[in-house]
Design an enzyme around this catalytic site. Structure first.
Site, PDB file in Angstrom:
ATOM      1  N   ASP A 116       5.710   3.383  -0.018  1.00 52.35           N
ATOM      2  CA  ASP A 116       6.047   4.381  -1.034  1.00 52.35           C
ATOM      3  C   ASP A 116       6.922   3.697  -2.072  1.00 52.35           C
ATOM      4  OD1 ASP A 116       6.923   6.515  -2.575  1.00 52.35           O
ATOM      5  OD2 ASP A 116       7.163   7.852  -0.854  1.00 52.35           O
TER       6      ASP A 116
ATOM      7  N   ARG B  71       7.875   5.044  -4.990  1.00 51.33           N
ATOM      8  CA  ARG B  71       8.442   5.989  -5.943  1.00 51.33           C
ATOM      9  C   ARG B  71       9.949   5.825  -6.070  1.00 51.33           C
ATOM     10  NH1 ARG B  71       5.645  11.355  -3.740  1.00 51.33           N
ATOM     11  NH2 ARG B  71       6.169  10.273  -1.824  1.00 51.33           N
TER      12      ARG B  71
END
Ligand code: ZN
Length: 227
Positions: free
Chosen positions: A143, A145
């Site tokens: 991930d 983000r």
């Protein structure tokens, strides 16, 4: 606001009437920003009794309900069944409109790896990997983000405390580190379909998401190559 977090400011704001495919409609006050660290065109959608929600900041009332939503072109726009992003966004807009708050639309497609790479990861998933393994195989982390711009937007909107509409503990942790006081985490619903059952189960298992995904039943069998 932490000294290390550069200040952003509101660039423009305007009203946009929204109407979704299922007929639900509401009106949003859409904000654009100057000074966001990643220079992407993120948006904030002010929904519901935004003034009332803002007025409650610093008082005993519940702080504005805020959902950081990461862009998913296939799910948000085209209704892809491989993930639950479209239904999550639709639910979030209505729930925020009911109590007042903001949906932060963050332009970090594919958990931050981009649209083409996300589709490459889908292809690897069709070959048997799960969504996290596929990202790793492509040289990305599970991930990527980053919520720094989201925190800048929250501060630019004048919010000091938020109720966070999210099942993702990483969002709350990152925002807290960036000086956003998260007074509570509000869970979103589980939007289970035949095609995204495996994706959601993986998200719950690998990402520590707070999801109650039912075990595979008659409606999820035979879909191992789905999401
Ligand atoms: Zn999606």
């Amino acid at each position: 606001m932490p000294a290390t977090l550069p200040a952003a400011r509101i660039r423009t704001q305007l009203m946009v009437p929204l109407r979704f495919a299922d007929g639900y409609s509401t009106t949003a006050r859409v904000f654009t920003f100057d000074g966001l660290v990643d220079r992407r065109e993120h948006l904030a959608f002010g929904l519901g009794d935004r003034a009332g929600a803002l007025a409650s900041v610093g008082h005993r009332g519940r702080p504005p309900l805020v959902r950081p939503h990461s862009e998913c072109l296939t799910g948000d726009v085209f209704g892809s069944q491989r993930c639950d992003c479209g239904p999550q966004m639709r639910e979030a807009v209505e729930r925020i409109a009911e109590v007042g708050g903001f949906l932060l639309y963050l332009r970090q497609e594919g958990r931050g790896i981009g649209l083409y790479a996300k589709l490459d990861a889908y292809a690897l998933q069709d070959a048997g990997m799960d969504t996290y393994e596929a990202n790793l195989a492509l040289g990305y982390s599970a991930d990527e983000r980053d919520y720094t711009a989201a925190a800048q937007m929250v501060h630019a909107l004048g919010l000091t405390r938020v109720a966070l509409l999210s099942n993702n503990p990483d969002k709350a942790a990152q925002l807290s580190r960036l000086g956003v006081v998260v007074t509570e985490r509000v869970s979103t619903g589980v939007h289970l379909s035949a095609a995204n059952a495996r994706y959601l189960a993986t998200k719950a298992r690998r990402g520590a998401h707070r999801l109650d995904v039912p075990p595979a039943g008659p409606h999820t069998q035979g879909l191992a190559g789905g999401a």
